[in-house]
Design a protein around this motif. Structure first.
Motif, short mmCIF file in Angstrom:
data_model
loop_
_atom_site.label_atom_id
_atom_site.label_comp_id
_atom_site.label_asym_id
_atom_site.label_seq_id
_atom_site.Cartn_x
_atom_site.Cartn_y
_atom_site.Cartn_z
N PRO A 97 -6.25 -25.97 -7.48
CA PRO A 97 -5.46 -27.06 -8.06
C PRO A 97 -3.95 -26.90 -7.89
N LEU A 98 -3.43 -25.71 -8.20
CA LEU A 98 -1.98 -25.51 -8.08
C LEU A 98 -1.54 -25.54 -6.63
N GLY A 99 -2.36 -24.96 -5.74
CA GLY A 99 -2.01 -25.01 -4.34
C GLY A 99 -2.01 -26.42 -3.78
N ALA A 100 -3.05 -27.19 -4.11
CA ALA A 100 -3.13 -28.57 -3.63
C ALA A 100 -1.97 -29.41 -4.15
N TYR A 101 -1.54 -29.13 -5.38
CA TYR A 101 -0.46 -29.90 -5.99
C TYR A 101 0.91 -29.50 -5.47
N SER A 102 1.14 -28.21 -5.30
CA SER A 102 2.52 -27.76 -5.10
C SER A 102 2.85 -27.22 -3.73
N VAL A 103 1.86 -26.79 -2.94
CA VAL A 103 2.15 -26.11 -1.68
C VAL A 103 2.21 -27.10 -0.52
N LYS A 104 3.27 -27.02 0.24
CA LYS A 104 3.40 -27.84 1.45
C LYS A 104 2.78 -27.14 2.65
N ASP A 105 3.02 -25.82 2.78
CA ASP A 105 2.48 -25.10 3.93
C ASP A 105 2.48 -23.61 3.64
N ILE A 106 1.57 -22.90 4.29
CA ILE A 106 1.54 -21.44 4.28
C ILE A 106 1.46 -20.99 5.73
N GLN A 107 2.50 -20.30 6.18
CA GLN A 107 2.52 -19.74 7.52
C GLN A 107 2.34 -18.23 7.43
N TYR A 108 1.80 -17.61 8.48
CA TYR A 108 1.60 -16.17 8.42
C TYR A 108 1.64 -15.56 9.81
N GLU A 109 1.95 -14.27 9.84
CA GLU A 109 1.85 -13.45 11.04
C GLU A 109 0.95 -12.27 10.69
N LEU A 110 -0.01 -12.00 11.56
CA LEU A 110 -0.98 -10.93 11.32
C LEU A 110 -0.61 -9.75 12.23
N THR A 111 -0.36 -8.58 11.61
CA THR A 111 0.09 -7.40 12.35
C THR A 111 -0.88 -6.24 12.14
N PRO A 112 -1.38 -5.61 13.20
CA PRO A 112 -2.26 -4.46 13.01
C PRO A 112 -1.47 -3.24 12.54
N VAL A 113 -2.04 -2.51 11.58
CA VAL A 113 -1.52 -1.22 11.14
C VAL A 113 -2.69 -0.24 11.19
N VAL A 114 -2.47 0.99 10.75
CA VAL A 114 -3.52 2.01 10.84
C VAL A 114 -4.75 1.58 10.06
N SER A 115 -5.87 1.38 10.72
CA SER A 115 -7.19 1.04 10.15
C SER A 115 -7.20 -0.25 9.34
N SER A 116 -6.20 -1.09 9.49
CA SER A 116 -6.15 -2.35 8.73
C SER A 116 -5.18 -3.31 9.40
N TYR A 117 -4.98 -4.47 8.74
CA TYR A 117 -4.02 -5.46 9.20
C TYR A 117 -3.13 -5.87 8.03
N GLU A 118 -1.92 -6.27 8.35
CA GLU A 118 -1.05 -6.82 7.32
C GLU A 118 -0.70 -8.25 7.67
N ALA A 119 -0.88 -9.13 6.68
CA ALA A 119 -0.51 -10.53 6.84
C ALA A 119 0.81 -10.77 6.14
N ASN A 120 1.82 -11.13 6.90
CA ASN A 120 3.11 -11.49 6.33
C ASN A 120 3.14 -13.01 6.14
N LEU A 121 3.19 -13.42 4.89
CA LEU A 121 3.01 -14.83 4.53
C LEU A 121 4.33 -15.47 4.16
N HIS A 122 4.47 -16.74 4.50
CA HIS A 122 5.66 -17.52 4.17
C HIS A 122 5.22 -18.85 3.56
N PHE A 123 5.72 -19.15 2.37
CA PHE A 123 5.28 -20.33 1.61
C PHE A 123 6.41 -21.36 1.56
N THR A 124 6.04 -22.62 1.75
CA THR A 124 6.97 -23.72 1.46
C THR A 124 6.30 -24.65 0.46
#
Length: 365
Positions: A97-124
């Motif tokens: 509900p809050l996302g549908a009401y308030s979020v315009k977009d979520i952008q992300y970059e996915l970066t591999p790290v040791v045995s995992s990934y990190e998602a760097n997220l940007h919200f508008t």
């Protein structure tokens, strides 16, 4: 990789083909940020997600915190992680509900790290912090109607509700607004045009945005409210020891009934020209000042062969509830009447939503 990974047994490579449809089919649960979103052991500013639901929770948490950016560490294979992240983004933007009401977009970059990934997220966002902070929680019809009444009484132009177990639609909200409007006759000076937006399109918990567009300026409405209040004070002083029938007769003498006249108590008591709705609201406003119970009835009246909308009141008397129409049809006297007497005169109304007005056992249908 550990026993817990983002690769759930119930999902396979078909996720990449079907998008988020399967993921969006389940009910959304609200997140409690203090215990639902774990952080990385080596970095408290990075959230950790070891399952799809934890990933959804992490994004929802960041939205609830109104974060401009955030980092989530994910376990899993690259293609699976990317698919999960894309699906979680869609779920939070479309199903939360809050996302549908308030979020315009979520952008992300996915970066591999040791045995995992990190998602760097940007919200508008498309809502201000003040708009989000003004959301009012409400559960059930009475709570929604109460919040609408408070908004109408201050001539507010917007109300945003977070409603649990909501199964209504725009017509449902507009109907509750009309009910709320009629319960406060002193404030009922301009019923606004109401538009409703509901976020998301489905779910048990939703955010309902209600916009109210008045035909008059709120400053002018407040001035009318104050003028009406002064007149009501004088009437209450003059009729303190009287009954509704007494001041209904006084209203009929001092106000000209006009089907094309105004529809508020102000039109009756200040301008002295109103239709049946205005007359009924004026009578109820006086009942309120004199601490006498009553409510408005919206029905129809048969005149000749034509049935037209008509308003009147039901007031409390020593003999129980009685109908009292301060603007009766021509040639009909003002009187307290039972249901049967009103029906005989050509009145119809929703009997299920009005108190029964009966005289004796013979008068019970």
């Amino acid at each position: 990789m550990g026993q817990k990974t983002l690769l759930a047994l119930g999902l396979s490579g078909c996720l990449l083909l079907t998008g988020c449809s399967a993921l969006l089919s389940r009910e959304y649960s609200s997140v409690t940020p203090h215990n639902a979103v774990p952080t990385a052991e080596d970095d408290s500013s990075t959230l950790r997600a070891e399952s799809y639901q934890e990933l959804v929770n992490a994004l929802s948490y960041l939205v609830a915190q109104r974060a401009d950016q955030g980092t989530v560490r994910l376990l899993g294979e690259g293609e699976t992680v990317a698919a999960y992240l894309a699906a979680a983004r869609q779920e939070v933007m479309l199903e939360d509900p809050l996302g549908a009401y308030s979020v315009k977009d979520i952008q992300y970059e996915l970066t591999p790290v040791v045995s995992s990934y990190e998602a760097n997220l940007h919200f508008t966002y498309r809502r201000t912090q003040e708009q989000v902070a003004s959301i009012v929680p409400a559960t059930g019809t009475n709570a929604i109607r109460r919040e609408l009444a408070q908004t109408l009484q201050r001539y507010g132009e917007e109300l945003v509700l977070r409603i649990s177990y909501f199964e209504g639609d725009e017509a449902y909200i507009q109907d509750l607004a009309r009910q709320a409007y009629y319960t406060a006759p002193e404030y009922a000076l301009d019923f606004p045009e109401i538009s409703v937006e509901i976020y998301p399109d489905f779910g048990r918990q939703r955010i309902v945005e209600i916009s109210l567009h008045y035909h008059m300026d709120p400053v002018q409405l407040q001035a009318r409210y104050e003028s009406l209040g002064r007149v009501l004070d004088r009437w209450a002083n003059d009729y303190w020891d009287c009954q509704p029938l007494d001041f209904a007769q006084a209203l009929a003498q001092r106000c000209d009934y006009d089907p094309e006249g105004g529809s508020t108590a102000y039109h009756v008591l200040v301008e002295r020209r109103a239709d049946s709705q205005g007359a009924a609201l004026a009578l109820l406003a006086l009942c309120g000042r004199l601490e006498l119970g009553g409510e408005l009835v919206e029905g129809t009246l048969l005149a000749g062969e034509e049935e037209s909308p008509h308003f009147w009141t039901i007031v409390d008397t020593e003999n129980g509830p009685r109908h009292l129409d301060p603007s009766p049809p021509e040639g009909t006297e003002l009187a307290l009447r039972t249901d049967r007497e009103m029906e005989d005169l050509g009145y119809t109304w929703d009997r299920d939503n009005a108190p029964a007005c009966v005289g004796d056992t013979l008068d019970i249908p």
